[in-house]
Design a protein around this motif. Structure first.
Motif, PDB file in Angstrom:
ATOM      1  N   THR A   1       0.840  -1.208   0.000  1.00  9.77           N
ATOM      2  CA  THR A   1       0.000   0.000   0.000  1.00  9.77           C
ATOM      3  C   THR A   1       0.870   1.251   0.000  1.00  9.77           C
ATOM      4  N   LEU A   2       1.905   1.259   0.818  1.00 15.96           N
ATOM      5  CA  LEU A   2       2.783   2.432   0.880  1.00 15.96           C
ATOM      6  C   LEU A   2       3.558   2.638  -0.432  1.00 15.96           C
ATOM      7  N   ARG A   3       3.930   1.553  -1.111  1.00 17.32           N
ATOM      8  CA  ARG A   3       4.575   1.694  -2.432  1.00 17.32           C
ATOM      9  C   ARG A   3       3.611   2.368  -3.415  1.00 17.32           C
ATOM     10  N   ALA A   4       2.350   1.949  -3.380  1.00 13.19           N
ATOM     11  CA  ALA A   4       1.344   2.566  -4.257  1.00 13.19           C
ATOM     12  C   ALA A   4       1.144   4.033  -3.883  1.00 13.19           C
ATOM     13  N   GLN A   5       1.147   4.344  -2.597  1.00 12.55           N
ATOM     14  CA  GLN A   5       1.046   5.740  -2.166  1.00 12.55           C
ATOM     15  C   GLN A   5       2.238   6.546  -2.682  1.00 12.55           C
ATOM     16  N   ALA A   6       3.431   5.979  -2.590  1.00 14.41           N
ATOM     17  CA  ALA A   6       4.631   6.668  -3.075  1.00 14.41           C
ATOM     18  C   ALA A   6       4.544   6.923  -4.577  1.00 14.41           C
ATOM     19  N   ASP A   7       4.071   5.934  -5.337  1.00 11.07           N
ATOM     20  CA  ASP A   7       3.894   6.121  -6.786  1.00 11.07           C
ATOM     21  C   ASP A   7       2.946   7.285  -7.052  1.00 11.07           C
ATOM     22  N   TRP A   8       1.819   7.319  -6.335  1.00 16.21           N
ATOM     23  CA  TRP A   8       0.834   8.390  -6.518  1.00 16.21           C
ATOM     24  C   TRP A   8       1.447   9.736  -6.148  1.00 16.21           C
ATOM     25  N   LEU A   9       2.167   9.791  -5.048  1.00 14.97           N
ATOM     26  CA  LEU A   9       2.787  11.053  -4.622  1.00 14.97           C
ATOM     27  C   LEU A   9       3.842  11.521  -5.625  1.00 14.97           C
ATOM     28  N   ARG A  10       4.576  10.599  -6.234  1.00 19.57           N
ATOM     29  CA  ARG A  10       5.546  10.988  -7.275  1.00 19.57           C
ATOM     30  C   ARG A  10       4.835  11.595  -8.482  1.00 19.57           C
ATOM     31  N   GLN A  11       3.681  11.039  -8.839  1.00 16.64           N
ATOM     32  CA  GLN A  11       2.927  11.540  -9.989  1.00 16.64           C
ATOM     33  C   GLN A  11       2.189  12.840  -9.672  1.00 16.64           C
TER      34      GLN A  11
END
Length: 165
Positions: free
Chosen positions: A73-83
């Motif tokens: 979940t945190l990896r997906a959050q990081a991806d979203w925050l990068r975008q």
């Protein structure tokens, strides 16, 4: 009197127009961003983050260790925050009702720190992430058994707009 009739008619038309329903406001598109269908959100929106990415991760009793599901979940959050580089976030740390207020505040802080550290490790700038602990003060579920306690042992990533001041 001749001035009042047109004015009354204008007010009536304006009142009726205010009561009309746009197609965007119908139940078929409730919860959607304009341009997206029912239940679909703009991928850059907070709603999308909360519903599709997931805004929370859960912890075991008396633990601030991230399990595999939390890390995903945190990896997906990081991806979203990068975008969505203009977005910032507050990581909230929470605990269940057991234990003292002081213990649970400290445990909530460790949980928020674990989530924040993971996001930083995934490349999110630390200046975009702040932390707060609520301990047991803001439970998600209210009851005195593990079904509730497990929901309250969490960190929640709350998305904001611009830079943290």
């Amino acid at each position: 009197m001749t001035v009042l009739k047109p004015l009354a008619a204008l007010l009536l038309v304006a009142g009726l127009a205010a009561c009309s329903t746009d197609v965007e406001d119908t139940d078929a598109t409730a919860g959607a961003t304009p341009g997206y269908g029912a239940g679909q959100f703009d991928p850059a929106s907070v709603e999308y983050f909360n519903q599709s990415i997931g805004d929370r991760v859960y912890f075991a009793t008396d633990s601030s260790l991230l399990d595999a599901a939390s890390q995903a979940t945190l990896r997906a959050q990081a991806d979203w925050l990068r975008q969505n580089a203009a977005r910032t976030a507050t990581i909230e740390g929470h605990a269940d009702e057991r234990g003292t207020r002081e213990y649970n505040l400290a445990l909530g802080a460790r949980r928020a720190a674990a989530a924040r550290s993971f996001l930083i490790g995934e490349g999110i700038d630390a200046s975009r992430l702040r932390m707060v602990t609520y301990g047991k003060e803001r439970p998600e579920a209210l009851c005195s058994n593990d079904s509730c306690w497990s929901q309250n042992r969490r960190s929640v990533t709350v998305i904001a707009g611009g830079p943290i001041s």
